[in-house]
Structures are given as structure tokens and as C-alpha cells.
Design a protein around this motif. Sequence first.
Motif, PDB file in Angstrom:
ATOM      1  N   UNK A  48      49.456  41.045  51.356  1.00 38.98           N
ATOM      2  CA  UNK A  48      50.762  41.617  51.160  1.00 38.98           C
ATOM      3  C   UNK A  48      50.939  41.939  49.822  1.00 38.98           C
ATOM      4  N   UNK A  49      50.852  40.764  48.934  1.00 47.34           N
ATOM      5  CA  UNK A  49      51.058  40.691  47.514  1.00 47.34           C
ATOM      6  C   UNK A  49      50.093  41.728  46.917  1.00 47.34           C
ATOM      7  N   UNK A  50      48.826  41.879  47.162  1.00 46.38           N
ATOM      8  CA  UNK A  50      47.999  42.669  46.602  1.00 46.38           C
ATOM      9  C   UNK A  50      48.355  43.985  46.820  1.00 46.38           C
ATOM     10  N   UNK A  51      48.416  44.323  48.286  1.00 46.41           N
ATOM     11  CA  UNK A  51      48.590  45.548  48.714  1.00 46.41           C
ATOM     12  C   UNK A  51      49.988  46.327  48.122  1.00 46.41           C
ATOM     13  N   UNK A  53      41.428  55.327  38.800  1.00 48.64           N
ATOM     14  CA  UNK A  53      41.192  54.105  38.178  1.00 48.64           C
ATOM     15  C   UNK A  53      39.905  53.341  38.249  1.00 48.64           C
ATOM     16  N   UNK A  54      39.078  53.707  39.295  1.00 44.88           N
ATOM     17  CA  UNK A  54      37.822  53.033  39.448  1.00 44.88           C
ATOM     18  C   UNK A  54      36.842  52.958  38.424  1.00 44.88           C
ATOM     19  N   UNK A  55      36.432  51.827  38.034  1.00 42.62           N
ATOM     20  CA  UNK A  55      35.522  51.598  37.028  1.00 42.62           C
ATOM     21  C   UNK A  55      35.968  51.553  35.614  1.00 42.62           C
ATOM     22  N   UNK A  56      37.384  51.735  35.467  1.00 39.97           N
ATOM     23  CA  UNK A  56      37.931  51.599  34.219  1.00 39.97           C
ATOM     24  C   UNK A  56      38.226  50.291  33.867  1.00 39.97           C
ATOM     25  N   UNK A  57      37.890  49.830  32.473  1.00 44.41           N
ATOM     26  CA  UNK A  57      37.992  48.439  32.042  1.00 44.41           C
ATOM     27  C   UNK A  57      39.409  48.355  31.598  1.00 44.41           C
ATOM     28  N   UNK A  58      40.061  47.362  32.329  1.00 38.66           N
ATOM     29  CA  UNK A  58      41.361  46.940  31.869  1.00 38.66           C
ATOM     30  C   UNK A  58      42.393  47.664  32.712  1.00 38.66           C
ATOM     31  N   UNK A  59      41.959  48.367  33.733  1.00 43.68           N
ATOM     32  CA  UNK A  59      42.789  48.930  34.643  1.00 43.68           C
ATOM     33  C   UNK A  59      43.529  48.100  35.432  1.00 43.68           C
ATOM     34  N   UNK A  60      44.809  48.352  35.765  1.00 43.12           N
ATOM     35  CA  UNK A  60      45.701  47.572  36.681  1.00 43.12           C
ATOM     36  C   UNK A  60      45.278  46.965  37.816  1.00 43.12           C
ATOM     37  N   UNK A  61      44.101  47.674  38.222  1.00 43.20           N
ATOM     38  CA  UNK A  61      43.422  47.412  39.712  1.00 43.20           C
ATOM     39  C   UNK A  61      42.065  46.530  39.307  1.00 43.20           C
ATOM     40  N   UNK A 100      32.422  35.404  48.376  1.00 41.31           N
ATOM     41  CA  UNK A 100      32.240  36.006  47.055  1.00 41.31           C
ATOM     42  C   UNK A 100      33.567  36.508  46.708  1.00 41.31           C
ATOM     43  N   UNK A 101      33.517  37.307  45.738  1.00 41.94           N
ATOM     44  CA  UNK A 101      34.858  38.055  45.183  1.00 41.94           C
ATOM     45  C   UNK A 101      34.557  39.915  45.290  1.00 41.94           C
ATOM     46  N   UNK A 102      35.803  40.599  45.710  1.00 42.23           N
ATOM     47  CA  UNK A 102      35.778  41.931  45.703  1.00 42.23           C
ATOM     48  C   UNK A 102      36.758  42.474  44.635  1.00 42.23           C
ATOM     49  N   UNK A 103      36.542  43.615  44.412  1.00 46.24           N
ATOM     50  CA  UNK A 103      37.570  44.359  43.483  1.00 46.24           C
ATOM     51  C   UNK A 103      38.748  44.806  43.855  1.00 46.24           C
ATOM     52  N   UNK A 104      39.681  45.088  43.374  1.00 46.07           N
ATOM     53  CA  UNK A 104      41.063  45.461  43.741  1.00 46.07           C
ATOM     54  C   UNK A 104      40.904  46.843  44.693  1.00 46.07           C
ATOM     55  N   UNK A 105      39.974  47.891  44.042  1.00 43.27           N
ATOM     56  CA  UNK A 105      39.661  48.930  44.589  1.00 43.27           C
ATOM     57  C   UNK A 105      39.030  48.560  46.270  1.00 43.27           C
TER      58      UNK A 105
END
Length: 287
Positions: free
Chosen positions: A111-114, A157-165, A26-31
Motif C-alpha cells: 500500500x505504501x509503495x503504491x 521514468x524507467x531507466x533514469x538514475x535517481x528517478x523517484x521510482x 531477490x529484489x525488484x524495482x519500483x517500476x
Amino acid sequence: MPEPFIIRFEGRPGELTIGDMKKISGHVSGCTFASIIDHLGLEANPREAKIGAVTDAIQETIRLTPELLPFKTKGVLLAVSSYEALERNRYRIAPVNQRIEGILDGGHNTLAIGMYILNKALEADDQKISHKVKNWEEFKSSWKMNHDIVEEYLVQEKGKTGSPVDFLIPVELQVPADMNDTDGVQNFRDHLFDICESRNNNVELQLSAKVHQNGYFNELELMMREHNENIADRIEWKTNDGGAVKVQDLIALSWIPLQLVDPVHEAKDPEKIFNPGVSRVLCKSIQ
């Protein structure tokens, strides 16, 4: 055993069970991905991730077209032999043996995401990441040192639409099909090295990387460190780990002192194959 932690998939993940193996995709969020960085390492990955063109390209995608990230990368492969399925697409996981469990593939993605998340967190705190960070170990040290800043940033930033993460990363989680089947769990662990090798064959692994992952250099490295820690640190035991001397060159040099010892015979204790005199001669050769 490392502390268990929870990962949450965005939407219902797909599951495939065959024999003793289960794959959860599946997919996970940046957070959520930040939790993976907190708890898992690259010990099970045959290559050490380092900063370069690949990590720069991944971060550029996250920065400019985050919606394309799930389509442009195969993501990250995780494998753990201890897990529990929870409600709301969540799984509590923990690696039992970090030499073969953890992040099996996708070290440069990780590494890149971190680095991206750490940069954003430090920028929000009017700081900058050190230019000295060039590889996974240096990044992980900086990540731990600034963990409170990162955690506070992610909460904001959690839950913000358009957040960098606010982006998604493909994640595949491999686990035993039945945690109550002791033999099945062991069979699962026995397959992990072959899976890791196959997933990393887009750039063929050097033989030295394969045998290091199997632990064949452990005794030699231990003896080298006992004799001279500084010289042992100059050897690249793991691919991309840094070091002036490649481990394959060290093995080649080892034939010089081996010519001076008794003819090879079957050792009573396989872990005592390397004579201390060999490490002394090798150290002098490297110096």
C-alpha cells in the motif's frame, strides 16, 4: 484465473527447494512492483492494509533514503501456484485461487509503495491524490482510475538514475517445486494458509481473522447480506477492513437468537447451519 504477468528480479535471485515448495528471493524495482499492484490483491492477507504511521514511515524512507529500503524492510511475500521461469531473471506468474494466493505478507509495504508511485505520477500530471484514500480498497480504486497516468509516468521514468521510482523492494516468491506434479502442487496450496499465518505473527492475529481467512464466516455473511445489505456493510468481517461492528461482537450477539432455536444437532447440510431467522434477529440487534 487472473491474467498471467511477468516480474523481473534485479540480478539473479536466490532459490531454495525443499519437498513440494520452492522459494525465490531477490529484489525488484519500483517500476516492476507496479505490475504486482496491477495484478495481485490482498485477499490472501488476513489483515486489510490501511493508511497510517507505518505506511507514512515507509514512504519517508523511499523519499529520503531509498538506498536503505532493502535493509529496513522485510519486503513482500508472494505465493502463486501457476508460474513459468523465463530468461533474464524473469518469471511469468498468476494466482489460481486468490483467497489463498497473491500477496500473503507485506500488505502495508504494498500500500505504501503504491501510494508513493501514484502520488508521483499524479504530481507529474499536475494532480493530487484524493484525501479520501485511507485503505487498500480505496487506493486500488484510485490506482485503476488513474492507471493510464501511472503507466505513462513509469515509461518516462524507467531507466533514469535517481528517478523517484529508482528503488528496490525485497520480494520473496513461493511457488510449487514442480508444476508437473499435480499432488505436489496441491500440497503446496495446502500449506499456504499456515505460511501466511506464520508470516503475520509479528502482531498476533485475532482468532476472528484466522477463522475468516478459512472461510468460516462466509455463510453468515451471505445470509446477512441477503437480509440487509446496508447492515452487512457495517460489519468488519476482515481485520482492519473498517466497520462499526466487529465480527467477533456479531458472533457474540448470535447467541441471543440461537437460544430460541431447537437444540443443536448435526446438520445434514453443513452450509445450512445458520437459520434465516438468526440473521433477522442479528440485524435488529445491530440496528
